[in-house]
Design an enzyme around this catalytic site. Structure first.
Site, short mmCIF file in Angstrom:
data_model
loop_
_atom_site.label_atom_id
_atom_site.label_comp_id
_atom_site.label_asym_id
_atom_site.label_seq_id
_atom_site.Cartn_x
_atom_site.Cartn_y
_atom_site.Cartn_z
N HIS A 125 0.98 -1.14 -0.07
CA HIS A 125 0.01 0.00 0.09
C HIS A 125 1.12 1.25 -0.03
CE1 HIS A 125 0.71 0.70 4.29
NE2 HIS A 125 0.18 -0.44 4.59
N CYS A 144 2.35 -4.99 6.66
CA CYS A 144 2.38 -4.71 5.30
C CYS A 144 3.53 -4.14 4.59
CB CYS A 144 1.31 -3.57 5.08
SG CYS A 144 -0.47 -4.15 5.42
#
Length: 169
Positions: A125, A144
């Site tokens: 992301h 992430c």
């Protein structure tokens, strides 16, 4: 008025050309990607098409505890192994996001054998939507892979669902 022949101007043209700045290479923006390779130790994400390197993204961020494979929910680690990009979220709290298929069957079995949850919702992301501009340096996610907003836009447009991703230590 002074008149110059063509040959007399040639040295002047060469001298003028030598003073011009050399053209800089144009950054390659991927248009289609069929494999992603993340190297946690080098902090790179490499994008491939037909076995050829298309582009490398550098200085990517990981979970707060980047060393080692993600084992449990809340361990702040980024998984290691082979997965796929299995979904995308245009309404992410982090600009755009591409979901990684963690946990796989092996990840679930390991965590469950110890009575723990393997966790999930691991994405590539961009930066938080609340960040007005810029990029958060270092490792700050919950597991992430963080890239810049411009980089996630490139990846969003080039990486279809089902694309394999390998994350190496």
């Amino acid at each position: 008025m002074i008149r110059f022949g063509r040959l007399a101007l040639f040295p002047l043209l060469l001298a003028a050309a030598a003073c011009q700045p050399k053209p800089q290479p144009v950054a390659v923006v991927p248009t289609e990607i069929d494999f992603l390779l993340v190297d946690k130790s080098d902090r790179t994400l490499a994008a491939y098409l037909d076995g050829k390197l298309i582009k490398t993204y550098e200085n990517i961020g990981f979970g707060d505890a980047p060393a080692g494979h993600k084992q449990f929910e809340g361990d702040e680690r980024t998984p290691e192994g082979r997965y796929t990009i299995d979904a995308r979220n245009p309404n992410s709290a982090y600009h755009l996001s591409l979901r990684i298929s963690y946990p796989n069957a092996e990840d679930r079995a390991f965590a469950e054998s110890l009575g723990r949850s393997p966790g999930g919702d691991i994405f590539i992301h961009g930066q938080p939507n609340s960040l007005p501009v810029g990029r958060i340096p270092g490792d700050w996610t919950d597991g992430c892979i963080a890239v810049s907003n411009a980089e996630i836009e490139e990846l969003w447009n080039a990486v279809p669902n089902g694309t394999p991703i390998e994350i190496r230590p």
